[in-house]
Design a protein around this motif. Structure first.
Motif, PDB file in Angstrom:
ATOM      1  N   TYR A   1       0.843  -1.201   0.000  1.00  0.00           N
ATOM      2  CA  TYR A   1       0.000   0.000   0.000  1.00  0.00           C
ATOM      3  C   TYR A   1       0.876   1.248   0.000  1.00  0.00           C
ATOM      4  CZ  TYR A   1      -4.010  -2.916   1.135  1.00  0.00           C
ATOM      5  OH  TYR A   1      -5.009  -3.859   1.098  1.00  0.00           O
ATOM      6  N   TYR A   2       0.245   2.404  -0.208  1.00  0.00           N
ATOM      7  CA  TYR A   2       0.965   3.670  -0.130  1.00  0.00           C
ATOM      8  C   TYR A   2       0.128   4.674   0.655  1.00  0.00           C
ATOM      9  CZ  TYR A   2      -2.090   5.391  -3.852  1.00  0.00           C
ATOM     10  OH  TYR A   2      -3.184   5.775  -4.591  1.00  0.00           O
ATOM     11  N   CYS A   3       0.804   5.658   1.230  1.00  0.00           N
ATOM     12  CA  CYS A   3       0.186   6.736   2.009  1.00  0.00           C
ATOM     13  C   CYS A   3       0.737   8.046   1.457  1.00  0.00           C
ATOM     14  CB  CYS A   3       0.516   6.584   3.493  1.00  0.00           C
ATOM     15  SG  CYS A   3      -0.124   5.057   4.232  1.00  0.00           S
ATOM     16  N   ASP A   4      -0.064   8.729   0.619  1.00  0.00           N
ATOM     17  CA  ASP A   4       0.461   9.829  -0.195  1.00  0.00           C
ATOM     18  C   ASP A   4       0.260  11.235   0.364  1.00  0.00           C
ATOM     19  OD1 ASP A   4      -2.246  10.107  -0.622  1.00  0.00           O
ATOM     20  OD2 ASP A   4      -2.113  10.088  -2.814  1.00  0.00           O
ATOM     21  N   GLN A   5      -0.229  11.346   1.587  1.00  0.00           N
ATOM     22  CA  GLN A   5      -0.335  12.676   2.184  1.00  0.00           C
ATOM     23  C   GLN A   5      -0.209  12.582   3.694  1.00  0.00           C
ATOM     24  OE1 GLN A   5      -4.349  14.376   1.648  1.00  0.00           O
ATOM     25  NE2 GLN A   5      -4.725  12.606   0.344  1.00  0.00           N
ATOM     26  N   PRO A   6       0.168  13.668   4.335  1.00  0.00           N
ATOM     27  CA  PRO A   6       0.290  13.650   5.785  1.00  0.00           C
ATOM     28  C   PRO A   6      -1.087  13.599   6.451  1.00  0.00           C
ATOM     29  CG  PRO A   6       0.903  15.811   4.919  1.00  0.00           C
ATOM     30  CD  PRO A   6       0.593  14.937   3.754  1.00  0.00           C
TER      31      PRO A   6
ATOM     32  N   PRO B   1      -4.357   3.823   4.915  1.00  0.00           N
ATOM     33  CA  PRO B   1      -3.584   3.946   3.672  1.00  0.00           C
ATOM     34  C   PRO B   1      -4.443   4.472   2.524  1.00  0.00           C
ATOM     35  CG  PRO B   1      -3.061   1.887   4.748  1.00  0.00           C
ATOM     36  CD  PRO B   1      -4.239   2.470   5.492  1.00  0.00           C
ATOM     37  N   THR B   2      -3.801   5.164   1.594  1.00  0.00           N
ATOM     38  CA  THR B   2      -4.490   5.738   0.439  1.00  0.00           C
ATOM     39  C   THR B   2      -5.014   4.657  -0.490  1.00  0.00           C
ATOM     40  OG1 THR B   2      -2.985   7.616   0.571  1.00  0.00           O
ATOM     41  CG2 THR B   2      -4.245   7.377  -1.460  1.00  0.00           C
ATOM     42  N   GLY B   3      -4.199   3.633  -0.763  1.00  0.00           N
ATOM     43  CA  GLY B   3      -4.611   2.556  -1.671  1.00  0.00           C
ATOM     44  C   GLY B   3      -3.487   1.583  -1.911  1.00  0.00           C
ATOM     45  N   VAL B   4      -3.745   0.619  -2.799  1.00  0.00           N
ATOM     46  CA  VAL B   4      -2.736  -0.386  -3.130  1.00  0.00           C
ATOM     47  C   VAL B   4      -1.800   0.151  -4.206  1.00  0.00           C
ATOM     48  CG1 VAL B   4      -4.163  -2.377  -2.507  1.00  0.00           C
ATOM     49  CG2 VAL B   4      -4.163  -1.559  -4.853  1.00  0.00           C
ATOM     50  N   CYS B   5      -0.596  -0.348  -4.210  1.00  0.00           N
ATOM     51  CA  CYS B   5       0.374   0.024  -5.244  1.00  0.00           C
ATOM     52  C   CYS B   5      -0.092  -0.525  -6.589  1.00  0.00           C
ATOM     53  CB  CYS B   5       1.744  -0.535  -4.896  1.00  0.00           C
ATOM     54  SG  CYS B   5       2.514   0.394  -3.574  1.00  0.00           S
TER      55      CYS B   5
ATOM     56  N   SER C   1       1.788   5.293  -5.445  1.00  0.00           N
ATOM     57  CA  SER C   1       1.383   3.987  -5.980  1.00  0.00           C
ATOM     58  C   SER C   1       2.350   3.478  -7.038  1.00  0.00           C
ATOM     59  CB  SER C   1      -0.026   4.073  -6.568  1.00  0.00           C
ATOM     60  OG  SER C   1      -0.044   4.942  -7.685  1.00  0.00           O
ATOM     61  N   THR C   2       3.254   4.371  -7.494  1.00  0.00           N
ATOM     62  CA  THR C   2       4.226   4.020  -8.540  1.00  0.00           C
ATOM     63  C   THR C   2       5.626   4.495  -8.142  1.00  0.00           C
ATOM     64  OG1 THR C   2       3.717   6.075  -9.708  1.00  0.00           O
ATOM     65  CG2 THR C   2       2.504   4.106 -10.398  1.00  0.00           C
TER      66      THR C   2
ATOM     67  N   GLY D   1      -0.521  -4.263  -5.444  1.00  0.00           N
ATOM     68  CA  GLY D   1      -0.417  -4.591  -4.027  1.00  0.00           C
ATOM     69  C   GLY D   1       0.761  -5.482  -3.658  1.00  0.00           C
ATOM     70  N   SER D   2       1.730  -5.627  -4.559  1.00  0.00           N
ATOM     71  CA  SER D   2       2.887  -6.491  -4.278  1.00  0.00           C
ATOM     72  C   SER D   2       3.818  -5.857  -3.246  1.00  0.00           C
ATOM     73  CB  SER D   2       3.695  -6.750  -5.558  1.00  0.00           C
ATOM     74  OG  SER D   2       2.960  -7.517  -6.467  1.00  0.00           O
ATOM     75  N   GLU D   3       4.308  -6.689  -2.339  1.00  0.00           N
ATOM     76  CA  GLU D   3       5.303  -6.258  -1.351  1.00  0.00           C
ATOM     77  C   GLU D   3       6.697  -6.273  -1.951  1.00  0.00           C
ATOM     78  OE1 GLU D   3       7.199  -7.824   2.890  1.00  0.00           O
ATOM     79  OE2 GLU D   3       5.478  -8.845   2.041  1.00  0.00           O
TER      80      GLU D   3
END
Length: 163
Positions: free
Chosen positions: A30-35, A40-44, A57-58, A73-75
């Motif tokens: 996942y990613y977290c794109d803002q403070p 989490p914002t969403g999956v990669c 996400s990228t 969503g890959s780790e």
């Protein structure tokens, strides 16, 4: 004092927290794109992998390499399994090995020509998966089915497979 948001790449789902240590690294995949996020914002995206704490996400330094696949969503990159390959970067899937070639996992970004004495239908994983049976032979590499195995000529015999 002021309320401080959790930084990029982190989130905090709980109320009443008092420390930066209460902010959690964004989950793997996942990613977290803002403070200041509470989840989490969403999956990669497909073609990328996301260890914990990603902010996009990228992530440019986490592009899936050749010989691997990275579904959303890959780790981490997943090596292409035997019988498949991937020659491109940023891919979410691996491709079935081509006819007349095999993909043994030693070089998952390429295919290898099937040797003489054998044939390799699509998806073949090892050079010796499909030998010509005893009493037949195949003098040419890159063959795709057992019709490439020729009968032993009169006056000769081939007791072994893979001739």
């Amino acid at each position: 004092t002021s309320i401080t948001p959790c930084p990029l790449g982190t989130y905090n789902p709980e109320e009443g927290q008092s420390s930066l240590n209460d902010c959690l690294a964004c989950h793997v995949g996942y990613y977290c794109d803002q403070p200041g996020l509470t989840y989490p914002t969403g999956v990669c995206d497909d073609g990328y992998y996301c260890p914990a704490g990603q902010t996009t996400s990228t992530p440019s330094d986490k592009q899936c390499p050749q010989g691997s696949m990275c579904p959303a969503g890959s780790e981490a990159p997943i090596s292409c399994p035997i019988g498949t390959f991937q020659s491109l970067t940023r891919s979410s899937t691996c491709s079935q090995c081509l006819e007349g070639r095999y993909c043994d996992g030693n070089s998952p970004q390429t295919t290898v020509v099937c040797p003489a004495g054998y044939y390799c239908p699509a998806g073949t994983g090892r050079s010796d998966d499909h030998p010509c049976p005893p009493g037949t032979y195949n003098p040419l590499p890159g063959k795709i089915n057992d019709t490439a195995c020729l009968d032993c000529p009169p006056g000769k015999y081939f007791p072994d497979s893979g001739m």
